[in-house]
Write a protein that holds these residues in place. Structure first.
Motif, PDB file in Angstrom:
ATOM      1  N   VAL A 189       0.866  -1.185   0.000  1.00  0.00           N
ATOM      2  CA  VAL A 189       0.000   0.000   0.000  1.00  0.00           C
ATOM      3  C   VAL A 189       0.899   1.232   0.000  1.00  0.00           C
ATOM      4  CG1 VAL A 189      -1.763   1.285   1.258  1.00  0.00           C
ATOM      5  CG2 VAL A 189      -1.841  -1.227   1.208  1.00  0.00           C
ATOM      6  N   VAL A 190       0.844   1.989  -1.077  1.00  0.00           N
ATOM      7  CA  VAL A 190       1.709   3.162  -1.222  1.00  0.00           C
ATOM      8  C   VAL A 190       1.040   4.125  -2.187  1.00  0.00           C
ATOM      9  CG1 VAL A 190       3.021   2.002  -3.052  1.00  0.00           C
ATOM     10  CG2 VAL A 190       4.030   3.959  -1.851  1.00  0.00           C
ATOM     11  N   ASP A 191       1.085   5.411  -1.877  1.00  0.00           N
ATOM     12  CA  ASP A 191       0.492   6.403  -2.765  1.00  0.00           C
ATOM     13  C   ASP A 191       1.470   6.779  -3.871  1.00  0.00           C
ATOM     14  OD1 ASP A 191      -2.062   6.678  -1.612  1.00  0.00           O
ATOM     15  OD2 ASP A 191      -1.232   7.866   0.027  1.00  0.00           O
ATOM     16  N   PRO A 192       0.951   7.309  -5.000  1.00  0.00           N
ATOM     17  CA  PRO A 192       1.826   7.637  -6.133  1.00  0.00           C
ATOM     18  C   PRO A 192       2.992   8.538  -5.730  1.00  0.00           C
ATOM     19  CG  PRO A 192      -0.482   7.805  -6.764  1.00  0.00           C
ATOM     20  CD  PRO A 192      -0.463   7.597  -5.271  1.00  0.00           C
ATOM     21  N   GLY A 193       4.113   8.311  -6.384  1.00  0.00           N
ATOM     22  CA  GLY A 193       5.309   9.093  -6.081  1.00  0.00           C
ATOM     23  C   GLY A 193       6.559   8.302  -6.404  1.00  0.00           C
ATOM     24  N   TRP A 194       7.684   8.801  -5.917  1.00  0.00           N
ATOM     25  CA  TRP A 194       8.973   8.175  -6.232  1.00  0.00           C
ATOM     26  C   TRP A 194       9.037   6.734  -5.749  1.00  0.00           C
ATOM     27  CZ3 TRP A 194      11.930   6.254  -2.244  1.00  0.00           C
ATOM     28  CH2 TRP A 194      11.579   6.665  -0.942  1.00  0.00           C
ATOM     29  N   LEU A 195       8.454   6.452  -4.588  1.00  0.00           N
ATOM     30  CA  LEU A 195       8.526   5.110  -4.032  1.00  0.00           C
ATOM     31  C   LEU A 195       7.701   4.128  -4.868  1.00  0.00           C
ATOM     32  CD1 LEU A 195       9.519   3.213  -1.829  1.00  0.00           C
ATOM     33  CD2 LEU A 195       7.561   3.910  -0.433  1.00  0.00           C
ATOM     34  N   GLN A 196       6.529   4.543  -5.297  1.00  0.00           N
ATOM     35  CA  GLN A 196       5.679   3.674  -6.103  1.00  0.00           C
ATOM     36  C   GLN A 196       6.381   3.294  -7.406  1.00  0.00           C
ATOM     37  OE1 GLN A 196       2.014   4.939  -8.393  1.00  0.00           O
ATOM     38  NE2 GLN A 196       1.017   3.936  -6.664  1.00  0.00           N
ATOM     39  N   ASN A 197       7.038   4.239  -8.035  1.00  0.00           N
ATOM     40  CA  ASN A 197       7.747   3.943  -9.288  1.00  0.00           C
ATOM     41  C   ASN A 197       8.868   2.930  -9.070  1.00  0.00           C
ATOM     42  OD1 ASN A 197       6.127   5.781 -10.660  1.00  0.00           O
ATOM     43  ND2 ASN A 197       7.536   7.488 -10.299  1.00  0.00           N
ATOM     44  N   GLY A 198       9.599   3.097  -7.975  1.00  0.00           N
ATOM     45  CA  GLY A 198      10.670   2.153  -7.674  1.00  0.00           C
ATOM     46  C   GLY A 198      10.143   0.762  -7.364  1.00  0.00           C
ATOM     47  N   LEU A 199       9.024   0.696  -6.650  1.00  0.00           N
ATOM     48  CA  LEU A 199       8.443  -0.598  -6.295  1.00  0.00           C
ATOM     49  C   LEU A 199       7.910  -1.329  -7.517  1.00  0.00           C
ATOM     50  CD1 LEU A 199       6.608   0.429  -3.008  1.00  0.00           C
ATOM     51  CD2 LEU A 199       8.532  -1.163  -3.195  1.00  0.00           C
ATOM     52  N   ARG A 200       7.401  -0.593  -8.504  1.00  0.00           N
ATOM     53  CA  ARG A 200       6.939  -1.229  -9.737  1.00  0.00           C
ATOM     54  C   ARG A 200       8.101  -1.966 -10.416  1.00  0.00           C
ATOM     55  NH1 ARG A 200       3.519   3.481 -10.946  1.00  0.00           N
ATOM     56  NH2 ARG A 200       1.336   2.855 -10.679  1.00  0.00           N
ATOM     57  N   ALA A 201       9.263  -1.339 -10.444  1.00  0.00           N
ATOM     58  CA  ALA A 201      10.427  -1.972 -11.060  1.00  0.00           C
ATOM     59  C   ALA A 201      10.853  -3.207 -10.281  1.00  0.00           C
ATOM     60  CB  ALA A 201      11.575  -0.966 -11.150  1.00  0.00           C
ATOM     61  N   MET A 234       3.494  -9.465  -6.693  1.00  0.00           N
ATOM     62  CA  MET A 234       3.458  -8.266  -5.857  1.00  0.00           C
ATOM     63  C   MET A 234       2.563  -7.254  -6.548  1.00  0.00           C
ATOM     64  SD  MET A 234       6.517  -5.812  -4.418  1.00  0.00           S
ATOM     65  CE  MET A 234       6.614  -4.669  -5.797  1.00  0.00           C
ATOM     66  N   LYS A 235       1.597  -6.711  -5.796  1.00  0.00           N
ATOM     67  CA  LYS A 235       0.648  -5.761  -6.380  1.00  0.00           C
ATOM     68  C   LYS A 235       0.591  -4.512  -5.522  1.00  0.00           C
ATOM     69  CE  LYS A 235      -4.001  -5.559  -8.376  1.00  0.00           C
ATOM     70  NZ  LYS A 235      -5.236  -6.319  -8.696  1.00  0.00           N
ATOM     71  N   LEU A 236       0.516  -3.349  -6.194  1.00  0.00           N
ATOM     72  CA  LEU A 236       0.486  -2.074  -5.495  1.00  0.00           C
ATOM     73  C   LEU A 236      -0.938  -1.554  -5.369  1.00  0.00           C
ATOM     74  CD1 LEU A 236       3.505  -0.207  -7.159  1.00  0.00           C
ATOM     75  CD2 LEU A 236       3.504  -1.821  -5.253  1.00  0.00           C
ATOM     76  N   PHE A 237      -1.219  -0.952  -4.216  1.00  0.00           N
ATOM     77  CA  PHE A 237      -2.525  -0.353  -3.950  1.00  0.00           C
ATOM     78  C   PHE A 237      -2.302   1.027  -3.333  1.00  0.00           C
ATOM     79  CE2 PHE A 237      -2.885  -4.922  -3.655  1.00  0.00           C
ATOM     80  CZ  PHE A 237      -4.063  -5.223  -4.315  1.00  0.00           C
ATOM     81  N   SER A 238      -3.247   1.928  -3.539  1.00  0.00           N
ATOM     82  CA  SER A 238      -3.169   3.234  -2.897  1.00  0.00           C
ATOM     83  C   SER A 238      -3.666   3.115  -1.455  1.00  0.00           C
ATOM     84  CB  SER A 238      -4.013   4.259  -3.659  1.00  0.00           C
ATOM     85  OG  SER A 238      -5.395   3.979  -3.492  1.00  0.00           O
ATOM     86  N   SER A 239      -3.442   4.172  -0.649  1.00  0.00           N
ATOM     87  CA  SER A 239      -3.860   4.136   0.749  1.00  0.00           C
ATOM     88  C   SER A 239      -5.383   4.041   0.888  1.00  0.00           C
ATOM     89  CB  SER A 239      -3.350   5.385   1.482  1.00  0.00           C
ATOM     90  OG  SER A 239      -3.812   6.570   0.838  1.00  0.00           O
ATOM     91  N   ALA A 240      -6.106   4.480  -0.133  1.00  0.00           N
ATOM     92  CA  ALA A 240      -7.566   4.375  -0.102  1.00  0.00           C
ATOM     93  C   ALA A 240      -8.042   2.953  -0.422  1.00  0.00           C
ATOM     94  CB  ALA A 240      -8.184   5.363  -1.096  1.00  0.00           C
ATOM     95  N   GLU A 256      -8.562  -2.014   2.132  1.00  0.00           N
ATOM     96  CA  GLU A 256      -9.433  -3.190   2.196  1.00  0.00           C
ATOM     97  C   GLU A 256      -9.285  -4.051   0.943  1.00  0.00           C
ATOM     98  OE1 GLU A 256     -13.460  -2.241   3.029  1.00  0.00           O
ATOM     99  OE2 GLU A 256     -13.021  -1.308   4.973  1.00  0.00           O
ATOM    100  N   THR A 257      -9.126  -3.419  -0.198  1.00  0.00           N
ATOM    101  CA  THR A 257      -8.936  -4.162  -1.447  1.00  0.00           C
ATOM    102  C   THR A 257      -7.638  -4.948  -1.404  1.00  0.00           C
ATOM    103  OG1 THR A 257     -10.124  -2.435  -2.648  1.00  0.00           O
ATOM    104  CG2 THR A 257      -8.812  -3.958  -3.957  1.00  0.00           C
ATOM    105  N   ALA A 258      -6.592  -4.348  -0.850  1.00  0.00           N
ATOM    106  CA  ALA A 258      -5.304  -5.037  -0.739  1.00  0.00           C
ATOM    107  C   ALA A 258      -5.423  -6.274   0.141  1.00  0.00           C
ATOM    108  CB  ALA A 258      -4.253  -4.080  -0.172  1.00  0.00           C
ATOM    109  N   GLN A 259      -6.108  -6.148   1.276  1.00  0.00           N
ATOM    110  CA  GLN A 259      -6.276  -7.290   2.165  1.00  0.00           C
ATOM    111  C   GLN A 259      -7.135  -8.374   1.520  1.00  0.00           C
ATOM    112  OE1 GLN A 259      -7.010  -6.427   6.349  1.00  0.00           O
ATOM    113  NE2 GLN A 259      -6.347  -4.320   6.066  1.00  0.00           N
ATOM    114  N   ARG A 260      -8.135  -7.960   0.771  1.00  0.00           N
ATOM    115  CA  ARG A 260      -8.984  -8.937   0.092  1.00  0.00           C
ATOM    116  C   ARG A 260      -8.189  -9.669  -0.992  1.00  0.00           C
ATOM    117  NH1 ARG A 260     -12.834  -5.840  -0.721  1.00  0.00           N
ATOM    118  NH2 ARG A 260     -12.407  -5.157  -2.838  1.00  0.00           N
TER     119      ARG A 260
END
Length: 241
Positions: A82-94, A103-109, A112-116
């Motif tokens: 769970v990470v919001d868009p920004g420098w960290l999200q781009n690095g984690l995608r790589a 591994m899948k990225l989700f926003s802070s909002a 619940e979707t991430a846990q599901r």
């Protein structure tokens, strides 16, 4: 600092990261929780939450994190971040492209979707033998456990027909969950590549057709691809003399 998350499903570990992470954070919080979980489960799921104020890793923490990954490379079934868009999200995608597990990225909002996503079954494979026609349907995102589960069934079906004709249905297939599941798929192709006399592949997306054409190079059977709208044509071709 890192804070352990509680009230997660059995077999799931979670960490909430804020500020700057140190090597001590990895050693004192992450490593013991993961090693404890792995004494109780063959593979575990992991939820990592980076709060908006997260500042990054110290050099020592980066080394500890890399070392942890190497030591427990095959111990993760999947990871939700769970990470919001920004420098960290781009690095984690790589980084996600190199992970052996999904591994899948989700926003802070989307907490619940991430846990599901961590808890649900994301894919399956259906097998059906009618005479000499073996239908194989890949559905959703398939992980390595699905291949392990069908391995005996697939061997049994191939033992009942000397040279089956295989209809591979990819219309509902969304891909493989990590490198391990792709390796399992390739292993099955290598094991049974000389058995089918004919293979019809029904695809829905261009990348599926491309992937199947590449894999067909390792199969000795006559192979033909059909678009998702041509299922009937595929069935007629696979049954033709």
């Amino acid at each position: 600092m890192i804070e352990l998350m509680h009230d997660l499903p059995d077999g799931t570990v979670g960490f909430c990261c804020r500020g700057q992470l140190s090597g001590d954070d990895i050693q004192q919080q992450v490593l013991p929780a993961i090693e404890q979980a792995m004494t109780e489960h063959e593979q575990i799921k992991c939820l990592v939450v980076f709060e908006p104020g997260f500042e990054g890793f110290s050099l020592e923490a980066a080394w500890e994190d890399a070392n942890l990954g190497l030591r427990h490379w095959n111990g993760f079934e999947r990871m939700a971040v769970v990470v919001d868009p920004g420098w960290l999200q781009n690095g984690l995608r790589a980084i996600g492209l190199l992970m052996p597990c999904p591994m899948k990225l989700f926003s802070s909002a989307e907490m619940e979707t991430a846990q599901r996503w961590l808890s649900e079954d994301l894919g399956t494979i259906h097998l059906d033998l009618q005479g000499e026609i073996l239908s194989v349907s890949l559905i959703g995102q398939v992980d390595r456990k699905v291949y392990e589960r069908i391995n005996d069934d697939l061997a049994n079906l191939f033992s009942r027909v000397e040279q089956p004709r295989v209809l591979l249905d990819l219309r509902q297939f969304e891909g493989w969950q990590g490198l391990q599941s792709l390796n399992q798929h390739l292993a099955l192709i290598r094991e049974y590549r000389h058995r089918p006399s004919r293979v019809a592949v029904v695809y829905a997306k261009p990348w599926q057709q491309l992937a199947q054409r590449m894999m067909a190079q390792f199969v000795s059977a006559k192979t033909r691809t059909f678009s998702g709208d041509d299922l009937l044509a595929a069935q007629e071709w696979i049954c033709a003399e």
